[in-house]
Scaffold this motif. Sequence first.
Motif, mmCIF file in Angstrom:
data_model
loop_
_atom_site.group_PDB
_atom_site.id
_atom_site.type_symbol
_atom_site.label_atom_id
_atom_site.label_comp_id
_atom_site.label_asym_id
_atom_site.label_seq_id
_atom_site.Cartn_x
_atom_site.Cartn_y
_atom_site.Cartn_z
ATOM 1 N N ASN A 151 -9.832 9.911 -22.350
ATOM 2 C CA ASN A 151 -8.874 10.936 -21.942
ATOM 3 C C ASN A 151 -8.568 10.796 -20.463
ATOM 4 O OD1 ASN A 151 -8.746 12.006 -24.523
ATOM 5 N ND2 ASN A 151 -10.454 13.408 -24.159
ATOM 6 N N ILE A 152 -7.277 10.688 -20.149
ATOM 7 C CA ILE A 152 -6.876 10.561 -18.750
ATOM 8 C C ILE A 152 -6.824 11.945 -18.136
ATOM 9 C CG2 ILE A 152 -5.215 9.587 -17.135
ATOM 10 C CD1 ILE A 152 -6.710 7.607 -19.073
ATOM 11 N N SER A 153 -7.817 12.216 -17.333
ATOM 12 C CA SER A 153 -7.909 13.476 -16.611
ATOM 13 C C SER A 153 -7.272 13.267 -15.239
ATOM 14 C CB SER A 153 -9.367 13.915 -16.519
ATOM 15 O OG SER A 153 -9.512 15.110 -15.777
ATOM 16 N N SER A 154 -7.930 13.733 -14.208
ATOM 17 C CA SER A 154 -7.437 13.635 -12.841
ATOM 18 C C SER A 154 -8.536 14.168 -11.939
ATOM 19 C CB SER A 154 -6.169 14.490 -12.687
ATOM 20 O OG SER A 154 -5.826 14.666 -11.323
ATOM 21 N N VAL A 155 -8.474 13.806 -10.661
ATOM 22 C CA VAL A 155 -9.379 14.484 -9.727
ATOM 23 C C VAL A 155 -9.043 15.976 -9.683
ATOM 24 C CG1 VAL A 155 -9.919 12.506 -8.295
ATOM 25 C CG2 VAL A 155 -7.907 13.882 -7.763
ATOM 26 N N LEU A 156 -7.825 16.328 -10.106
ATOM 27 C CA LEU A 156 -7.464 17.744 -10.181
ATOM 28 C C LEU A 156 -8.058 18.415 -11.411
ATOM 29 C CD1 LEU A 156 -3.764 17.639 -8.952
ATOM 30 C CD2 LEU A 156 -5.873 17.964 -7.637
ATOM 31 N N GLY A 157 -8.823 17.668 -12.179
ATOM 32 C CA GLY A 157 -9.632 18.278 -13.223
ATOM 33 C C GLY A 157 -10.936 18.826 -12.698
ATOM 34 N N ILE A 158 -11.248 18.512 -11.442
ATOM 35 C CA ILE A 158 -12.476 19.027 -10.830
ATOM 36 C C ILE A 158 -12.203 19.705 -9.497
ATOM 37 C CG2 ILE A 158 -13.992 17.360 -11.970
ATOM 38 C CD1 ILE A 158 -13.951 15.735 -9.337
ATOM 39 N N ALA A 159 -10.960 19.667 -9.030
ATOM 40 C CA ALA A 159 -10.602 20.247 -7.732
ATOM 41 C C ALA A 159 -9.302 21.044 -7.876
ATOM 42 C CB ALA A 159 -10.422 19.143 -6.692
ATOM 43 N N THR A 213 -14.085 7.400 -12.034
ATOM 44 C CA THR A 213 -13.049 7.652 -11.038
ATOM 45 C C THR A 213 -12.251 6.375 -10.828
ATOM 46 O OG1 THR A 213 -14.643 7.165 -9.272
ATOM 47 C CG2 THR A 213 -14.275 9.485 -9.837
ATOM 48 N N ALA A 214 -10.941 6.542 -10.623
ATOM 49 C CA ALA A 214 -10.047 5.381 -10.512
ATOM 50 C C ALA A 214 -9.461 5.330 -9.112
ATOM 51 C CB ALA A 214 -8.926 5.478 -11.549
ATOM 52 N N GLY A 215 -9.967 4.416 -8.298
ATOM 53 C CA GLY A 215 -9.435 4.246 -6.956
ATOM 54 C C GLY A 215 -10.271 4.937 -5.896
ATOM 55 N N ALA A 220 -9.834 8.915 -5.364
ATOM 56 C CA ALA A 220 -10.486 9.659 -6.439
ATOM 57 C C ALA A 220 -11.996 9.697 -6.236
ATOM 58 C CB ALA A 220 -10.146 9.034 -7.787
ATOM 59 N N SER A 221 -12.559 8.587 -5.807
ATOM 60 C CA SER A 221 -14.005 8.537 -5.566
ATOM 61 C C SER A 221 -14.402 9.480 -4.433
ATOM 62 C CB SER A 221 -14.443 7.116 -5.242
ATOM 63 O OG SER A 221 -14.220 6.262 -6.334
ATOM 64 N N ARG A 222 -13.575 9.522 -3.378
ATOM 65 C CA ARG A 222 -13.883 10.408 -2.245
ATOM 66 C C ARG A 222 -13.793 11.876 -2.644
ATOM 67 N NH1 ARG A 222 -10.640 6.664 0.591
ATOM 68 N NH2 ARG A 222 -8.908 8.146 0.723
ATOM 69 N N VAL A 223 -12.768 12.233 -3.393
ATOM 70 C CA VAL A 223 -12.606 13.634 -3.806
ATOM 71 C C VAL A 223 -13.748 14.045 -4.728
ATOM 72 C CG1 VAL A 223 -11.156 15.260 -5.081
ATOM 73 C CG2 VAL A 223 -10.102 13.616 -3.526
ATOM 74 N N ALA A 243 -16.782 12.807 -4.859
ATOM 75 C CA ALA A 243 -18.010 12.938 -4.076
ATOM 76 C C ALA A 243 -17.989 14.200 -3.235
ATOM 77 C CB ALA A 243 -18.191 11.709 -3.188
ATOM 78 N N ALA A 244 -16.842 14.502 -2.645
ATOM 79 C CA ALA A 244 -16.736 15.704 -1.814
ATOM 80 C C ALA A 244 -16.946 16.964 -2.631
ATOM 81 C CB ALA A 244 -15.369 15.746 -1.131
ATOM 82 N N ARG A 245 -16.404 16.993 -3.838
ATOM 83 C CA ARG A 245 -16.562 18.173 -4.690
ATOM 84 C C ARG A 245 -18.027 18.419 -5.010
ATOM 85 N NH1 ARG A 245 -14.568 23.036 -5.313
ATOM 86 N NH2 ARG A 245 -13.727 23.506 -7.360
ATOM 87 N N ARG A 246 -18.791 17.341 -5.165
ATOM 88 C CA ARG A 246 -20.208 17.479 -5.495
ATOM 89 C C ARG A 246 -21.071 17.787 -4.279
ATOM 90 N NH1 ARG A 246 -19.294 12.498 -7.730
ATOM 91 N NH2 ARG A 246 -20.836 11.590 -6.310
ATOM 92 N N LEU A 247 -20.718 17.231 -3.119
ATOM 93 C CA LEU A 247 -21.639 17.213 -1.995
ATOM 94 C C LEU A 247 -21.262 18.119 -0.823
ATOM 95 C CD1 LEU A 247 -22.190 13.338 -1.918
ATOM 96 C CD2 LEU A 247 -23.638 15.061 -3.029
ATOM 97 N N VAL A 248 -19.957 18.365 -0.643
ATOM 98 C CA VAL A 248 -19.508 19.141 0.517
ATOM 99 C C VAL A 248 -19.693 20.631 0.241
ATOM 100 C CG1 VAL A 248 -17.475 19.739 1.894
ATOM 101 C CG2 VAL A 248 -17.890 17.363 1.244
ATOM 102 N N PRO A 249 -20.183 21.399 1.218
ATOM 103 C CA PRO A 249 -20.309 22.846 1.023
ATOM 104 C C PRO A 249 -18.984 23.486 0.608
ATOM 105 C CG PRO A 249 -21.428 22.161 3.029
ATOM 106 C CD PRO A 249 -20.695 20.962 2.533
ATOM 107 N N ALA A 250 -19.074 24.516 -0.218
ATOM 108 C CA ALA A 250 -17.881 25.129 -0.807
ATOM 109 C C ALA A 250 -16.893 25.601 0.256
ATOM 110 C CB ALA A 250 -18.287 26.288 -1.706
#
Length: 271
Positions: free
Chosen positions: A130-138, A239-241, A244-247, A249-256
């Motif tokens: 399924n083609i999601s997006s980084v906007l599926g987590i952000a 993640t593709a590209g 996407a990898s940076r976003v 990682a940021a969603r998981r690791l950066v404070p809210a």
Amino acid sequence: MTTTRPVALVTGATSGIGKETASALAAAGFEVIGTGRKTSQLTPPDGVTYLDLDVASDDSATTAVAEVVDRFGRIDVLVNNAGIGSAGAVEENSVAQAQRIFNINVLGVMRMTKAVLPHMRSQGGGRVINISSVLGIAPQPFMALYVASKHAIEGYSESLDHEVREHGVRVLLVQPAYTKTSFDTNAAQPDTPLPLYAERRRDFDAMIEQAMKDGDDPAVVAKTIVTAATDKKPKLRYTAGPLASRVSAARRLVPAGTFDKQIRKTSHLPG
């Protein structure tokens, strides 16, 4: 007719990510069937067969899957790529518009998945990608309907993967970021625009236009999809590209709070 090659069915394969994916899967040794709503006047890439399909129709989905199985004897990979973008503030999108977007982006995935699962289970294996997006987590202001549809696909896919894994079937997610396609120009525009949001919407449109120009080539996403289709030990999410990898990682690791501020800065919002 049956084939000794693995069979891949790719929705939304007449342009952009879908077309590149169909070509890449064919190059990787798959028998590829690519779909679009009207394909009769189009020339498919080498190694790809086109088939008409409207993912917003129950009958069209079941008929297309049955035709592929009848013709090739199996479906090993389904790539749910067909989708539509959205623009505008939530107040500017009617419920009817939301229903149309979800009917394609979410229910379309569900229709196709339900149609192929019995065949994959009976053959003892298969993959639904399924083609999601980084906007599926952000989040992304002024794209809430699209973002909501991708968040839905994330939850649906992960839950379904647990249900079907014991039957040899995997459900995987590919998360692109901005990609050089016509996504922004084809996005559903607000059907109840409000002057209150006009300036912010113009800023958003300019930001998205530039992001698409600077985005990844669709071939980058296609390569990731081929990896998901062929990995001996598949992962749930790919993640593709680099963006996407940076976003991700940021969603998981950066404070809210920090992440929230970055979203507002990127979206040219005050505060």
